[in-house]
Design a protein around this motif. Structure first.
Motif, PDB file in Angstrom:
ATOM      1  N   PRO A 226       0.824  -1.216   0.000  1.00 30.20           N
ATOM      2  CA  PRO A 226       0.000   0.000   0.000  1.00 30.20           C
ATOM      3  C   PRO A 226       0.858   1.267   0.000  1.00 30.20           C
ATOM      4  N   ILE A 227       0.367   2.264  -0.693  1.00 29.64           N
ATOM      5  CA  ILE A 227       0.943   3.608  -0.590  1.00 29.64           C
ATOM      6  C   ILE A 227       0.367   4.252   0.665  1.00 29.64           C
ATOM      7  N   LEU A 228       1.241   4.674   1.572  1.00 26.39           N
ATOM      8  CA  LEU A 228       0.797   5.263   2.835  1.00 26.39           C
ATOM      9  C   LEU A 228       0.592   6.767   2.734  1.00 26.39           C
ATOM     10  N   LYS A 229       1.482   7.430   2.000  1.00 19.99           N
ATOM     11  CA  LYS A 229       1.465   8.889   1.929  1.00 19.99           C
ATOM     12  C   LYS A 229       1.851   9.320   0.527  1.00 19.99           C
ATOM     13  N   VAL A 230       1.285  10.432   0.106  1.00 20.50           N
ATOM     14  CA  VAL A 230       1.636  11.018  -1.187  1.00 20.50           C
ATOM     15  C   VAL A 230       1.910  12.492  -0.967  1.00 20.50           C
ATOM     16  N   ALA A 231       3.017  12.962  -1.526  1.00 19.88           N
ATOM     17  CA  ALA A 231       3.364  14.381  -1.376  1.00 19.88           C
ATOM     18  C   ALA A 231       4.076  14.843  -2.634  1.00 19.88           C
ATOM     19  N   HIS A 232       4.039  16.155  -2.880  1.00 17.11           N
ATOM     20  CA  HIS A 232       4.881  16.731  -3.924  1.00 17.11           C
ATOM     21  C   HIS A 232       6.305  16.712  -3.399  1.00 17.11           C
TER      22      HIS A 232
ATOM     23  N   PRO B 193      -3.189   7.779  -1.049  1.00 18.22           N
ATOM     24  CA  PRO B 193      -2.937   6.831   0.025  1.00 18.22           C
ATOM     25  C   PRO B 193      -3.974   5.709  -0.019  1.00 18.22           C
ATOM     26  N   GLY B 194      -3.504   4.498   0.143  1.00 22.87           N
ATOM     27  CA  GLY B 194      -4.379   3.334   0.040  1.00 22.87           C
ATOM     28  C   GLY B 194      -4.312   2.650  -1.309  1.00 22.87           C
ATOM     29  N   ASP B 195      -3.836   3.363  -2.344  1.00 23.03           N
ATOM     30  CA  ASP B 195      -3.608   2.705  -3.626  1.00 23.03           C
ATOM     31  C   ASP B 195      -2.434   1.730  -3.491  1.00 23.03           C
ATOM     32  N   TRP B 196      -2.322   0.858  -4.464  1.00 23.88           N
ATOM     33  CA  TRP B 196      -1.287  -0.166  -4.422  1.00 23.88           C
ATOM     34  C   TRP B 196      -0.128   0.172  -5.353  1.00 23.88           C
ATOM     35  N   LEU B 197       1.071  -0.131  -4.896  1.00 19.05           N
ATOM     36  CA  LEU B 197       2.269  -0.033  -5.722  1.00 19.05           C
ATOM     37  C   LEU B 197       2.819  -1.450  -5.868  1.00 19.05           C
TER      38      LEU B 197
END
Length: 385
Positions: A275-281, A345-349
């Motif tokens: 899971p992707i936990l965090k996304v930021a620029h 966040p919550g998407d899968w990698l």
């Protein structure tokens, strides 16, 4: 990859969500693996027997599935821990050691397993090891079965040439029953096929192997075990070879280290999903805002994942690269990627393992994906070296 990546990984993501999985898992795509099983069977066409390489497939349900599908109970094992695990998988398994173990490891195996029943076929690579294993056999009061590792061009040890093999066989006493050969040849897959370079090297290997097999037969060994190959070279042997027993492991799941010409007819069947936990620029990640924007050119999102630092490379979303600033991390690894399609966040990698051995032991179980759904969790062997 034969499937459209976007559709395939969308299907995997949906299946993971339906199964309420929310942590890193190692996915085994059973449909793809079964395709690889059929490919092996079609390539060999009932010729040499398949010997399953346990270090590359360290999972009891996986080994049982492969054994049933290929009608083979032959396995190759590389350490004492997996030797003991195989007693639970299949007590009747025909086990060949894939490397010569220190005699202390063999003694420890018998301390745990006892001396009753069939034991593995140990590997002898020189006179010194022959003498050590003979002393072990005398101390236990048993006869040990063994094969001889022969050098067929890899030059990583083993008995080199018919004369040296004859001398070793003549030295062997009644404590050691030498009934076969093991000649590993992965170097052949590294040679270019152009101008007949690989085919000439393979022919030379076959001549050397056949000569040493002749020595074994001249000493009265009837129907000797003649093991060779590995995933990179098994298909070469299908065209004619003195070997009657071929070791195959990683070809069934095809991690990326096996993206080679001799396995072009196989498909990837294992992936890490996290899971992707965090996304930021990237330029807004705390502590990095003062860095030049050129460092983040073309990478509009920083994805912090659950776990990381596996022997694997990202395959979806495409265009990802590990953050050089954060570096490798086993906790919240940062992967930089383009903004389209945007991730939340919550998407899968998804990452593709470079190998199966060792890495397969890191997740506790294989998460089986079977044509659209997550259907099972297959436990792997205990971690071992």
């Amino acid at each position: 990859m034969p499937d459209a990546p976007a559709a395939y990984f969308a299907s995997l993501s949906a299946a993971l969500n339906r199964a309420r999985i929310a942590e890193p898992v190692l996915i085994l795509d059973r449909s793809r693996m079964d395709a690889n099983i059929r490919t092996v069977a079609d390539t060999l066409r009932g010729g040499a027997a398949v010997r399953l390489v346990v270090k590359s497939l360290p999972c009891a349900p996986l080994l049982r599935h492969l054994s049933t599908s290929l009608n083979s109970n032959r396995t190759m094992v590389f350490n004492r821990a997996m030797l003991l695990s195989m007693r639970d998988v299949d007590p009747t398994s025909d086990i060949l050691l894939g490397k010569p173990l220190p005699v202390g490891a063999a003694r420890a195996y018998y301390d745990d397993a006892g001396i009753d029943g069939p034991g593995p076929r140990w590997l002898i690579d020189n006179v010194e090891r022959l003498d050590q294993y003979a002393a072990l056999a005398r101390s236990l009061g048993i006869t040990l079965d063994a094969a001889v590792e022969v050098d067929v061009g890899l030059h990583r040890g083993g008995v080199a040439g018919p004369a040296a093999l004859a001398a070793l066989l003549d030295r062997a006493g009644p404590e050691i029953r030498l009934t076969g050969l093991m000649g590993y040849d992965p170097h052949l897959a590294k040679l270019p096929p152009a101008m007949g370079i690989r085919s000439r090297a393979f022919a030379a290997m076959c001549r050397d192997y056949a000569a040493m097999a002749g020595v074994l037969r001249s000493r009265g060994v009837v129907d000797p075990l003649l093991n060779s190959a590995g995933s990179p070279t098994y298909a070469l042997h299908a065209k004619g070879s003195p070997a009657n027993d071929l070791a195959i492991g990683s070809a069934f799941v095809k991690p990326s280290d096996f993206d080679i010409g001799t396995l072009s007819h196989h498909v990837p069947a294992c992936f890490i999903a996290t899971p992707i936990l965090k996304v930021a620029h990237p330029a807004r990640v705390p502590g990095l805002g003062s860095l030049p924007a050129r460092l983040f050119a073309g990478h509009a999102q920083a994805h912090f994942i659950h776990g990381g630092n596996w022997l694997a490379d990202p395959v979806w979303p495409t265009g990802l690269r590990r953050s050089a600033i954060f570096g490798p991390s086993s906790n919240q690894e940062c992967w930089l990627g383009p903004h389209a399609p945007a991730r939340q966040p919550g998407d899968w990698l998804f990452l593709r393992p470079r190998q199966s051995e060792a890495l397969f032991l890191q997740f506790g179980s294989l998460t089986v994906f079977d044509g659209g759904e997550i259907t099972q969790a297959w436990p792997v062997f205990p971690a071992s070296a």
